[in-house]
Enzyme design. Structure first.
Site, PDB file in Angstrom:
ATOM      1  N   ARG A   1      49.538  33.566  37.557  1.00  0.00           N
ATOM      2  CA  ARG A   1      49.549  35.021  37.798  1.00  0.00           C
ATOM      3  C   ARG A   1      49.351  35.828  36.510  1.00  0.00           C
ATOM      4  O   ARG A   1      49.914  36.903  36.328  1.00  0.00           O
ATOM      5  CB  ARG A   1      50.861  35.450  38.486  1.00  0.00           C
TER       6      ARG A   1
ATOM      7  N   SER B   1      54.620  37.765  48.109  1.00  0.00           N
ATOM      8  CA  SER B   1      55.781  37.215  47.390  1.00  0.00           C
ATOM      9  C   SER B   1      56.199  38.177  46.290  1.00  0.00           C
ATOM     10  O   SER B   1      55.392  38.527  45.432  1.00  0.00           O
ATOM     11  CB  SER B   1      55.422  35.881  46.728  1.00  0.00           C
TER      12      SER B   1
ATOM     13  N   GLU C   1      56.630  39.038  40.587  1.00  0.00           N
ATOM     14  CA  GLU C   1      55.182  38.859  40.653  1.00  0.00           C
ATOM     15  C   GLU C   1      54.543  40.224  40.944  1.00  0.00           C
ATOM     16  O   GLU C   1      53.520  40.586  40.385  1.00  0.00           O
ATOM     17  CB  GLU C   1      54.831  37.871  41.776  1.00  0.00           C
TER      18      GLU C   1
HETATM   19  C1  LIG Z   1      50.840  39.607  52.943  1.00  0.00           C
HETATM   20  C2  LIG Z   1      50.463  39.281  51.516  1.00  0.00           C
HETATM   21  C3  LIG Z   1      50.175  37.982  51.163  1.00  0.00           C
HETATM   22  C4  LIG Z   1      49.813  37.660  49.840  1.00  0.00           C
HETATM   23  N1  LIG Z   1      49.532  36.369  49.533  1.00  0.00           N
HETATM   24  C5  LIG Z   1      49.175  36.054  48.272  1.00  0.00           C
HETATM   25  C6  LIG Z   1      48.860  34.710  47.908  1.00  0.00           C
HETATM   26  O1  LIG Z   1      48.875  33.810  48.724  1.00  0.00           O
HETATM   27  N2  LIG Z   1      48.533  34.452  46.619  1.00  0.00           N
HETATM   28  C7  LIG Z   1      48.496  35.433  45.674  1.00  0.00           C
HETATM   29  O2  LIG Z   1      48.169  35.135  44.515  1.00  0.00           O
HETATM   30  N3  LIG Z   1      48.797  36.706  45.981  1.00  0.00           N
HETATM   31  C8  LIG Z   1      49.125  37.046  47.243  1.00  0.00           C
HETATM   32  N4  LIG Z   1      49.415  38.340  47.558  1.00  0.00           N
HETATM   33  C9  LIG Z   1      49.412  39.353  46.497  1.00  0.00           C
HETATM   34  C10 LIG Z   1      48.066  40.073  46.278  1.00  0.00           C
HETATM   35  O3  LIG Z   1      47.248  40.014  47.442  1.00  0.00           O
HETATM   36  C11 LIG Z   1      47.307  39.491  45.092  1.00  0.00           C
HETATM   37  O4  LIG Z   1      48.066  39.604  43.909  1.00  0.00           O
HETATM   38  C12 LIG Z   1      45.967  40.193  44.872  1.00  0.00           C
HETATM   39  O5  LIG Z   1      45.265  39.494  43.902  1.00  0.00           O
HETATM   40  C13 LIG Z   1      46.113  41.646  44.431  1.00  0.00           C
HETATM   41  O6  LIG Z   1      44.842  42.266  44.534  1.00  0.00           O
HETATM   42  P1  LIG Z   1      44.712  43.826  44.859  1.00  0.00           P
HETATM   43  O7  LIG Z   1      43.272  44.192  44.844  1.00  0.00           O
HETATM   44  O8  LIG Z   1      45.459  44.178  46.072  1.00  0.00           O
HETATM   45  O9  LIG Z   1      45.411  44.420  43.585  1.00  0.00           O
HETATM   46  P2  LIG Z   1      46.328  45.761  43.470  1.00  0.00           P
HETATM   47  O10 LIG Z   1      47.606  45.570  44.174  1.00  0.00           O
HETATM   48  O11 LIG Z   1      45.480  46.926  43.861  1.00  0.00           O
HETATM   49  O12 LIG Z   1      46.574  45.760  41.933  1.00  0.00           O
HETATM   50  C14 LIG Z   1      47.319  44.730  41.303  1.00  0.00           C
HETATM   51  C15 LIG Z   1      47.075  44.813  39.803  1.00  0.00           C
HETATM   52  O13 LIG Z   1      45.716  44.478  39.555  1.00  0.00           O
HETATM   53  C16 LIG Z   1      45.074  45.506  38.819  1.00  0.00           C
HETATM   54  N5  LIG Z   1      43.686  45.589  39.276  1.00  0.00           N
HETATM   55  C17 LIG Z   1      43.218  45.664  40.564  1.00  0.00           C
HETATM   56  N6  LIG Z   1      41.875  45.709  40.557  1.00  0.00           N
HETATM   57  C18 LIG Z   1      41.485  45.659  39.263  1.00  0.00           C
HETATM   58  C19 LIG Z   1      40.214  45.680  38.610  1.00  0.00           C
HETATM   59  N7  LIG Z   1      39.057  45.781  39.283  1.00  0.00           N
HETATM   60  N8  LIG Z   1      40.182  45.617  37.263  1.00  0.00           N
HETATM   61  C20 LIG Z   1      41.348  45.529  36.553  1.00  0.00           C
HETATM   62  N9  LIG Z   1      42.563  45.526  37.105  1.00  0.00           N
HETATM   63  C21 LIG Z   1      42.636  45.582  38.444  1.00  0.00           C
HETATM   64  C22 LIG Z   1      45.863  46.772  39.150  1.00  0.00           C
HETATM   65  O14 LIG Z   1      45.760  47.734  38.127  1.00  0.00           O
HETATM   66  C23 LIG Z   1      47.281  46.229  39.275  1.00  0.00           C
HETATM   67  O15 LIG Z   1      47.923  46.164  38.022  1.00  0.00           O
HETATM   68  C24 LIG Z   1      49.759  38.684  48.862  1.00  0.00           C
HETATM   69  C25 LIG Z   1      50.055  40.010  49.238  1.00  0.00           C
HETATM   70  C26 LIG Z   1      50.398  40.313  50.540  1.00  0.00           C
HETATM   71  C27 LIG Z   1      50.673  41.737  50.907  1.00  0.00           C
END
Ligand SMILES: Cc1cc2nc3c(=O)[nH]c(=O)nc-3n(C[C@H](O)[C@H](O)[C@H](O)COP(=O)(O)OP(=O)(O)OC[C@H]3O[C@@H](n4cnc5c(N)ncnc54)[C@H](O)[C@@H]3O)c2cc1C
Length: 302
Positions: free
Chosen positions: A175, A225, A295
């Site tokens: 992560r 998580s 996380e």
């Molecule tokens: C139901 C559920 C299940 C999940 N299961 C998993 C799993 O199995 N494995 C896992 O790893 N995660 C999981 N997650 C967490 C999440 O989906 C991941 O961490 C995902 O990678 C976050 O992406 P996001 O676009 O939603 O980021 P955001 O929540 O929008 O942002 C997260 C961080 O990333 C940064 N960010 C986003 N886009 C960019 C970009 N283009 N450039 C630079 N920085 C950026 C943001 O500034 C922020 O700090 C889960 C979440 C939920 C709600």
């Protein structure tokens, strides 16, 4: 001051959608978060770059928002600009190489790969983040992670320089990635996959989807998580063994289905989430001496 910036941003970014004083709870999986001064959805790399340059020159803070699935945004919202990437969503391929815009959902990239009989992204078929967020977090599930398939990214530095960064220089760990330390804005990710059989790919995806649906409270708002896996333990198990499942603060409770999740059951707020997280950390530490590291990212003003 805000009005002046609004006019300047609108003439600088004619192809972007700019909203003022926009409620962020509409864009987060937890349904929490106050308002953003400016909420800008960019449609081109050029506008993304120009937004960063403008903000740097005017000393305006910028927050990048992908799909909002790993964020708790506090109730006071976010000052400055929130830059949303979700319209940078093009996915293409050349041979076994897949080019994905940072705003594409990693689920859609996984399905695109399957449709082209390319294997390697099956693990991501249920991760609700964008490509940019997945690279930022080095997202992973069921034994796979972004690190396994990523070749390089195209990003913008906070100074507005467009750069290519190879996987090795991204220092992808559990992560973690250099994107977090360097405040890069990821524009595109390039993945190298392997030719395979579409039915095999689909059956792996079906199995992982079944596992996810049977174990996770996907029917309620959450951020996935909440805690990282502590070395030698599972966060969910520690929380379960601390009898915290169902424990509620305000409108947020520790999921009864999966102790590692906190679900928004009744108009919960960012401060409910923060209070519940702190409580769970305290109880688990008192009982097991294990410090749970988050996380999920918590951002914005109280
Ligand atoms: C139901 C559920 C299940 C999940 N299961 C998993 C799993 O199995 N494995 C896992 O790893 N995660 C999981 N997650 C967490 C999440 O989906 C991941 O961490 C995902 O990678 C976050 O992406 P996001 O676009 O939603 O980021 P955001 O929540 O929008 O942002 C997260 C961080 O990333 C940064 N960010 C986003 N886009 C960019 C970009 N283009 N450039 C630079 N920085 C950026 C943001 O500034 C922020 O700090 C889960 C979440 C939920 C709600």
């Amino acid at each position: 001051m805000l009005k002046q910036y609004e006019n300047e941003l609108k003439s600088l970014l004619p192809n972007s959608l700019i909203k003022v004083d926009e409620p962020l709870k509409n864009y987060t999986y937890t349904h929490t978060g106050g308002n953003a001064d400016f909420y800008i959805t960019v449609y081109t790399h050029e506008d993304a770059k120009n937004t960063l340059i403008f903000c740097k020159e005017n000393d305006i803070p910028v927050t990048i928002l992908g799909n909002g699935s790993n964020l708790i945004i506090r109730d006071g919202g976010i000052r400055g600009v929130v830059l949303n990437t979700l319209e940078l969503k093009e996915i293409t391929r050349e041979g076994n190489t897949v080019y994905a815009g940072s705003g594409a959902r990693i689920i859609d990239v996984s399905r695109f790969a399957r449709d082209h009989s390319l294997s390697g992204l099956e693990f991501a078929c249920g991760i609700p983040g964008s490509v940019g967020g997945a690279v930022y977090m080095n997202a992973g599930a069921y034994g796979g992670e972004i690190k396994d398939v990523l070749v390089e990214i195209i990003a913008v530095t906070p100074e507005g320089e467009i750069i290519t960064v190879g996987k090795d220089d991204l220092h992808l760990g559990y992560r973690k990635s250099v994107v977090q330390e360097n405040d890069y804005l990821v524009l595109q990710a390039i993945f190298e996959l392997e030719e395979s059989n579409q039915e095999n790919i689909q059956s792996v995806m079906d199995e992982l989807t079944h596992l996810r649906e049977s174990k996770q409270p996907l029917e309620l708002p959450s951020c996935g998580s909440v805690f990282q896996r502590p070395p030698g333990h599972f966060a969910g198990k520690l929380i379960q063994d601390s009898n915290l499942q169902g424990h509620r603060i305000g409108g947020v409770e520790v999921s009864k289905k999966h102790a590692g999740f906190m679900v928004n059951v009744d108009n919960g707020t960012g401060s409910d989430y923060e209070a519940l997280i702190a409580h769970v950390q305290d109880v688990v530490f008192d009982k097991f001496g294990v410090k749970l590291e988050r996380e999920v990212r918590i951002i914005g003003e109280k």
